[in-house]
Scaffold this motif. Structure first.
Motif, PDB file in Angstrom:
ATOM      1  N   GLY A   1      15.668 -43.294   8.745  1.00 33.54           N
ATOM      2  CA  GLY A   1      14.545 -42.711   8.093  1.00 33.54           C
ATOM      3  C   GLY A   1      14.745 -42.034   6.555  1.00 33.54           C
ATOM      4  O   GLY A   1      14.327 -42.215   5.603  1.00 33.54           O
ATOM      5  N   LEU A   2      16.145 -41.573   6.419  1.00 30.94           N
ATOM      6  CA  LEU A   2      16.646 -40.894   5.380  1.00 30.94           C
ATOM      7  C   LEU A   2      16.902 -41.978   4.250  1.00 30.94           C
ATOM      8  O   LEU A   2      16.477 -41.638   3.105  1.00 30.94           O
ATOM      9  N   VAL A   3      17.380 -43.098   4.431  1.00 28.44           N
ATOM     10  CA  VAL A   3      17.861 -44.042   3.618  1.00 28.44           C
ATOM     11  C   VAL A   3      16.339 -44.456   3.008  1.00 28.44           C
ATOM     12  O   VAL A   3      16.122 -44.528   1.586  1.00 28.44           O
ATOM     13  N   TYR A   4      15.389 -44.795   3.880  1.00 27.42           N
ATOM     14  CA  TYR A   4      13.987 -45.273   3.472  1.00 27.42           C
ATOM     15  C   TYR A   4      13.169 -44.173   2.562  1.00 27.42           C
ATOM     16  O   TYR A   4      12.733 -44.412   1.650  1.00 27.42           O
ATOM     17  N   GLY A   5      13.425 -42.849   3.383  1.00 25.93           N
ATOM     18  CA  GLY A   5      12.797 -41.555   2.314  1.00 25.93           C
ATOM     19  C   GLY A   5      13.518 -41.466   1.042  1.00 25.93           C
ATOM     20  O   GLY A   5      12.783 -41.215   0.252  1.00 25.93           O
ATOM     21  N   MET A   6      14.585 -41.668   0.852  1.00 23.90           N
ATOM     22  CA  MET A   6      15.368 -41.638  -0.368  1.00 23.90           C
ATOM     23  C   MET A   6      14.806 -42.676  -1.363  1.00 23.90           C
ATOM     24  O   MET A   6      14.814 -42.344  -2.593  1.00 23.90           O
ATOM     25  N   LEU A   7      14.631 -43.827  -0.880  1.00 20.05           N
ATOM     26  CA  LEU A   7      14.229 -45.010  -1.824  1.00 20.05           C
ATOM     27  C   LEU A   7      12.855 -44.580  -2.286  1.00 20.05           C
ATOM     28  O   LEU A   7      12.587 -44.803  -3.408  1.00 20.05           O
ATOM     29  N   LEU A   8      12.050 -43.958  -1.423  1.00 25.48           N
ATOM     30  CA  LEU A   8      10.513 -43.696  -1.795  1.00 25.48           C
ATOM     31  C   LEU A   8      10.780 -42.501  -2.702  1.00 25.48           C
ATOM     32  O   LEU A   8       9.833 -42.460  -3.685  1.00 25.48           O
ATOM     33  N   PHE A   9      11.842 -41.691  -2.621  1.00 26.18           N
ATOM     34  CA  PHE A   9      11.941 -40.603  -3.596  1.00 26.18           C
ATOM     35  C   PHE A   9      12.111 -40.868  -4.973  1.00 26.18           C
ATOM     36  O   PHE A   9      11.578 -40.543  -5.957  1.00 26.18           O
ATOM     37  N   MET A  10      12.910 -42.163  -5.186  1.00 27.35           N
ATOM     38  CA  MET A  10      13.384 -42.333  -6.282  1.00 27.35           C
ATOM     39  C   MET A  10      12.285 -43.100  -6.890  1.00 27.35           C
ATOM     40  O   MET A  10      12.014 -42.981  -8.269  1.00 27.35           O
ATOM     41  N   LEU A  11      11.172 -43.758  -6.176  1.00 27.34           N
ATOM     42  CA  LEU A  11      10.037 -44.138  -6.882  1.00 27.34           C
ATOM     43  C   LEU A  11       9.130 -43.070  -7.158  1.00 27.34           C
ATOM     44  O   LEU A  11       8.307 -43.209  -8.310  1.00 27.34           O
ATOM     45  N   ALA A  12       9.098 -42.224  -6.242  1.00 27.42           N
ATOM     46  CA  ALA A  12       7.787 -41.091  -6.447  1.00 27.42           C
ATOM     47  C   ALA A  12       8.267 -40.199  -7.501  1.00 27.42           C
ATOM     48  O   ALA A  12       7.338 -39.545  -7.978  1.00 27.42           O
ATOM     49  N   SER A  13       9.708 -39.677  -7.414  1.00 27.11           N
ATOM     50  CA  SER A  13       9.946 -38.870  -8.580  1.00 27.11           C
ATOM     51  C   SER A  13       9.276 -38.985  -9.886  1.00 27.11           C
ATOM     52  O   SER A  13       8.832 -38.380 -10.569  1.00 27.11           O
ATOM     53  N   GLY A  14       9.467 -40.354 -10.250  1.00 30.01           N
ATOM     54  CA  GLY A  14       9.181 -41.044 -11.756  1.00 30.01           C
ATOM     55  C   GLY A  14       7.569 -40.901 -11.734  1.00 30.01           C
ATOM     56  O   GLY A  14       6.928 -40.056 -12.648  1.00 30.01           O
ATOM     57  N   LEU A  15       6.675 -41.141 -10.652  1.00 31.80           N
ATOM     58  CA  LEU A  15       5.468 -40.983 -10.502  1.00 31.80           C
ATOM     59  C   LEU A  15       4.826 -39.624 -10.716  1.00 31.80           C
ATOM     60  O   LEU A  15       3.960 -39.560 -11.512  1.00 31.80           O
ATOM     61  N   THR A  16       5.613 -38.670  -9.865  1.00 26.22           N
ATOM     62  CA  THR A  16       4.937 -37.325  -9.827  1.00 26.22           C
ATOM     63  C   THR A  16       5.343 -36.702 -11.166  1.00 26.22           C
ATOM     64  O   THR A  16       4.321 -36.086 -11.650  1.00 26.22           O
ATOM     65  N   LEU A  17       6.320 -37.028 -11.890  1.00 29.32           N
ATOM     66  CA  LEU A  17       6.446 -36.604 -13.229  1.00 29.32           C
ATOM     67  C   LEU A  17       5.268 -37.061 -14.319  1.00 29.32           C
ATOM     68  O   LEU A  17       4.645 -36.187 -14.976  1.00 29.32           O
ATOM     69  N   ILE A  18       5.130 -38.166 -14.244  1.00 27.69           N
ATOM     70  CA  ILE A  18       3.975 -38.894 -15.034  1.00 27.69           C
ATOM     71  C   ILE A  18       2.510 -38.516 -14.750  1.00 27.69           C
ATOM     72  O   ILE A  18       1.866 -38.001 -15.407  1.00 27.69           O
ATOM     73  N   LEU A  19       2.314 -38.344 -13.313  1.00 26.86           N
ATOM     74  CA  LEU A  19       1.007 -37.928 -13.081  1.00 26.86           C
ATOM     75  C   LEU A  19       0.900 -36.410 -13.421  1.00 26.86           C
ATOM     76  O   LEU A  19      -0.363 -35.849 -13.772  1.00 26.86           O
ATOM     77  N   SER A  20       1.753 -35.510 -13.087  1.00 28.34           N
ATOM     78  CA  SER A  20       1.593 -34.179 -13.391  1.00 28.34           C
ATOM     79  C   SER A  20       1.391 -33.779 -14.851  1.00 28.34           C
ATOM     80  O   SER A  20       0.641 -32.868 -15.091  1.00 28.34           O
ATOM     81  N   MET A  21       2.225 -34.589 -15.505  1.00 28.48           N
ATOM     82  CA  MET A  21       2.155 -34.269 -16.972  1.00 28.48           C
ATOM     83  C   MET A  21       1.096 -34.798 -17.870  1.00 28.48           C
ATOM     84  O   MET A  21       0.425 -34.230 -18.444  1.00 28.48           O
ATOM     85  N   MET A  22       0.891 -36.203 -17.637  1.00 29.35           N
ATOM     86  CA  MET A  22      -0.045 -37.042 -18.402  1.00 29.35           C
ATOM     87  C   MET A  22      -1.581 -37.011 -17.631  1.00 29.35           C
ATOM     88  O   MET A  22      -2.272 -37.577 -18.270  1.00 29.35           O
ATOM     89  N   GLY A  23      -1.445 -36.941 -16.418  1.00 25.73           N
ATOM     90  CA  GLY A  23      -2.556 -36.720 -15.532  1.00 25.73           C
ATOM     91  C   GLY A  23      -2.921 -38.450 -15.409  1.00 25.73           C
ATOM     92  O   GLY A  23      -3.916 -38.615 -15.002  1.00 25.73           O
ATOM     93  N   VAL A  24      -2.157 -39.205 -15.431  1.00 28.69           N
ATOM     94  CA  VAL A  24      -2.338 -40.633 -15.416  1.00 28.69           C
ATOM     95  C   VAL A  24      -1.735 -40.940 -14.013  1.00 28.69           C
ATOM     96  O   VAL A  24      -0.602 -40.931 -13.537  1.00 28.69           O
ATOM     97  N   LEU A  25      -2.769 -41.561 -13.206  1.00 27.93           N
ATOM     98  CA  LEU A  25      -2.299 -41.922 -11.979  1.00 27.93           C
ATOM     99  C   LEU A  25      -1.694 -43.627 -12.441  1.00 27.93           C
ATOM    100  O   LEU A  25      -2.633 -44.436 -12.446  1.00 27.93           O
ATOM    101  N   ASN A  26      -0.492 -43.585 -12.364  1.00 26.44           N
ATOM    102  CA  ASN A  26      -0.031 -44.894 -12.868  1.00 26.44           C
ATOM    103  C   ASN A  26       0.122 -46.264 -11.781  1.00 26.44           C
ATOM    104  O   ASN A  26       0.927 -46.151 -11.160  1.00 26.44           O
ATOM    105  N   PHE A  27      -0.842 -46.926 -11.986  1.00 19.95           N
ATOM    106  CA  PHE A  27      -0.960 -47.937 -10.927  1.00 19.95           C
ATOM    107  C   PHE A  27       0.260 -48.928 -11.058  1.00 19.95           C
ATOM    108  O   PHE A  27       0.820 -49.769 -10.069  1.00 19.95           O
ATOM    109  N   ALA A  28       0.695 -49.090 -12.302  1.00 19.45           N
ATOM    110  CA  ALA A  28       1.768 -50.100 -12.523  1.00 19.45           C
ATOM    111  C   ALA A  28       3.460 -49.302 -12.225  1.00 19.45           C
ATOM    112  O   ALA A  28       4.204 -50.014 -12.569  1.00 19.45           O
TER     113      ALA A  28
END
Lengths: 315, 415
Positions: free
Chosen positions: A11-38
């Motif tokens: 669970g930890l390994v999978y969760g950390m992998l998710l975090f690597m993906l989500a951290s970038g997205l959350t920065l982009i979404l909160s800053m630019m308001g863009v829900l980046n589908f790509a």
């Protein structure tokens, strides 16, 4: 105990992998308001780039080069695509990234083919690190944990201890004010977008050989990353971190807990038989709906706490 | 500016579509509509099928086609959705195509059988034959059987019997993991039935259904399987569900053997990798080492030619049998009229290219052909997907030993 410990690690390994993906997205979404589908497409590109690069100069250079390449593509997308589309509002941006995701998938299919590519774990890391009750824990999974932990540390330090980090944090909440103070906000946007894409690329590099590198990988990873971002809350890296680990652990433990609603009701002295209304729904074991649980949480949090776990403003 | 470029790109794409649609309207060919997932998570399977079919049809056409005409494949993407498959059926009947072929997804097959039945009874002037090349839920040629449906792959109960017979004597604990839809449930039921019948000593220690194409990380399942004490994992999973499952299992290093139905199709070998040497078995209609093992030079040359052209294995010997049946039946019927061809197909006997006897059983339109159990290991003549390992035949089951009774009650059209 045995199952618990191994599941915890998984669970930890999978969760950390998710975090690597989500951290970038959350920065982009909160800053630019863009829900980046790509965003998940960058994850896929990272894996494919790493596969191709590692064929020529090995895995370790690929670990650095592939995310850089993804970051460059991200910067180009922001500067030449998103920035122009931005004028037409958020819906246009959303549609733009959605189209981009489909195009990237097709390009990947045409370049590398439809079947999975043989992107393998480097020989130096392909050994069992330790054994938990007879199940080997591969060194590569520990390596994934290490990379993602390092990354979390680096982002956190970068955002709180550097000048650009402070500007980014400020721009998260009050972009107009930051602009008025003379900072180049568009450049900050480009930097964040590029960094976010590079992080997704890095996740692809280490996730691609842990899972299988194939054109469907973006499609399968995309929705769950959105859940993490919304659940964690806009503008909060810590919320995103907690949400990632939570989703990883929920999905892992849902598989091993063979219980259903009927078992829960039994505790309260209520026995479900085939005569009970909805008995089919009540007796569905948890593993069969495990993949659905994050989405249930998504719906619940949007209803009861629209800001997400630690968000600072409404989604 | 960006908009304009986008619009221009869209225009070019549209033109390309029109250009591609061109040959489908060419005269003087016998068309075969083919619908399968050509996009989405299961696209790799549909795409590999399509390439192999094209290769086989080129050969069949070089041998004269049928009625002096060539066969022509018309692909339709159904994105693994029954509704899209029905749209494909509609376009096929609109163009008067006599055959519709579909391989992946028994839920789609069930929808197609029903739709073809209805269409053919309402529109006798544009009937169509449904050629099933791989949707294998047992009921499709039993309770749900239809005169217009011909199945050219062994159904799940036949495969389950092969698997139960191939299980080594020392195995006493098995774990079942399948996809949660018509096909996976069919595997679950039939494997249990045949184990109870043929191997009462075997205990099913785990029985799991997973959502189709949704799981990204199979490691938790492997933990659970390990905890159950199973020696063998039996799975009907295909596509990413198969690849990710086996990869997670091999990576965890647990002592487990895998009995699968689809580890041998596109992408499987890469996912298993060198760590799976001798651990994975698959119930299959063919592998590239069958021909050299039985000393059939011609078949070996023919599959090798495919191998030299594409980066994946040729596993679709069954498709060659299909097209040879269609060729023979069309010639026998003397016209491309679906009713005549369907009648000619019934009970047709044919020696397949490996030299084994096969028959299209008249009672339920189920092809009875030989089947193999292969082991994935080192030291074979032809390796799979450049992994250095390949499929070696462990057991060959002849058609006559695979014949199972059917409960099909077929309604035949008036001649």
């Amino acid at each position: 105990m045995e199952v618990f410990l191994v599941s915890l690690l998984n669970g930890l390994v999978y969760g950390m992998l998710l975090f690597m993906l989500a951290s970038g997205l959350t920065l982009i979404l909160s800053m630019m308001g863009v829900l980046n589908f790509a965003h998940a497409s960058a994850y896929m590109l990272g894996a494919y780039f790493a596969f191709t690069i590692s064929q020529y100069i090995g895995f370790w250079p690929a670990l650095v080069l592939a995310p850089l390449l993804c970051g460059t593509i991200g910067a180009a997308i922001e500067m030449y695509g998103l920035r122009r589309v931005h004028r037409n509002g958020h819906i246009a941006e959303l549609l733009f990234t959605f189209g981009l995701a489909l195009i990237i998938e097709k390009v990947v299919q045409m370049t590398w083919g439809l079947i999975p590519v043989p992107y393998r774990i480097p020989a130096g890391l392909d050994f069992p690190l330790f054994t938990v009750y007879g199940t080997q824990f591969p060194a590569y999974r520990a390596f994934m944990l290490l990379i993602s932990a390092l990354m979390f540390g680096a982002i956190w330090l970068g955002l709180t201890r550097t000048r650009i980090g402070l500007v980014i944090q400020a721009a998260l909440h009050h972009p107009e004010m930051v602009g008025a103070l003379g900072h180049n906000v568009p450049r900050v946007f480009t930097t964040v977008f590029a960094a976010g894409t590079a992080l997704a690329g890095l996740a692809g590099v280490i996730g691609g050989n842990y899972h299988v590198t194939e054109p469907a990988m973006a499609f399968t990873m995309g929705p769950i990353v959105f859940v993490v971002v919304v659940f964690g809350g806009l503008g909060s890296l810590t919320g995103c971190f907690i949400a990632s680990l939570l989703m990883g652990l929920i999905q892992t433990f849902a598989v091993v807990l063979d219980y259903s609603v009927a078992d829960l009701l039994k505790w309260f002295g209520f026995t479900v038989t085939s005569a009970t209304p909805f008995h089919e729904v009540l007796t569905v074991p948890l593993p069969r709906i495990g993949a659905l649980l994050p989405y249930v949480l998504l719906v619940l949090i949007l209803v009861f706490r629209p800001r997400g776990l630690m968000g600072t403003r409404d989604t | 500016m960006a908009m304009r470029i986008l619009a221009r790109a869209a225009g070019v794409a549209l033109l390309a579509c029109v250009a591609l649609a061109g040959p489908a309207t060419a005269q003087g060919t016998i068309k075969i509509a083919y619908t399968d997932p050509l996009s989405g998570p299961f696209a790799q399977v549909g795409d590999a099928n399509l390439k192999q079919m094209q290769y086989i049809l080129d050969y069949i056409n070089s041998k004269g086609g049928a009625l002096g005409k060539k066969f022509e494949l018309v692909p339709f993407d159904n994105k693994s959705q029954p509704s899209d498959a029905l749209i494909a059926l509609k376009s096929a009947t609109d163009q008067n195509i006599p055959f519709i072929m579909q391989c992946s997804g028994s839920n789609i097959a069930a929808a197609l059988i029903e739709a073809v039945d209805k269409h053919n009874s309402r529109n006798p002037e544009s009937r169509i034959i449904y050629v099933n090349c791989g949707a294998v839920a047992t009921e499709l040629t039993n309770e749900k059987c239809s005169f217009w449906h011909f199945r050219f792959d062994a159904h799940v109960a036949m495969k389950a019997e092969v698997m139960a017979r191939a299980l080594p004597k020392e195995v006493t604990k098995v774990y079942l993991l399948n996809q949660d839809y018509l096909f996976g449930q069919s595997v679950q039921r039939d494997v249990k039935a045949f184990l109870a019948k043929l191997r009462p000593d075997v205990q099913v220690v785990g029985d799991e259904l997973i959502p189709l194409g949704k799981i990204k990380d199979f490691a938790p399942y492997i933990t659970k399987i390990k905890a159950s004490g199973a020696q063998v994992l039996i799975t009907g999973n295909w596509g990413p569900d198969m690849n990710l499952l086996i990869k997670a299992g091999i990576d965890s290093g647990i002592d487990l053997r895998y009995y699968t139905l689809y580890a041998h199709i596109a992408g499987g070998a890469v996912a298993i990798g060198p760590g799976g040497d001798g651990k994975v078995r698959s119930v299959m209609s063919f592998n590239e080492n069958v021909a050299p093992e039985i000393g059939n030079k011609e078949a070996e040359e023919w599959t090798k030619a495919f191998r030299d052209k594409y980066p994946f294995d040729f596993y679709a010997a069954g498709f060659r049998t299909i097209f040879e049946y269609l060729q023979e039946a069309t010639n026998k019927a003397g016209s491309a009229d679906p009713l005549k061809i369907a009648l000619a197909l019934e009970g047709l006997k044919h020696k397949d290219f490996l030299g084994y006897e096969t028959v299209m059983r008249k009672d339920d339109h189920q092809l009875i052909s030989e089947y193999f159990v292969g082991t994935f290991k080192k030291g074979v003549k032809y390796d799979s997907e450049k992994t250095g390992l390949g499929w070696a035949t462990e057991a060959t089951i002849l058609a006559k030993d695979l014949e199972q009774p059917t409960s099909c009650k077929m309604t035949r059209p008036a001649k």
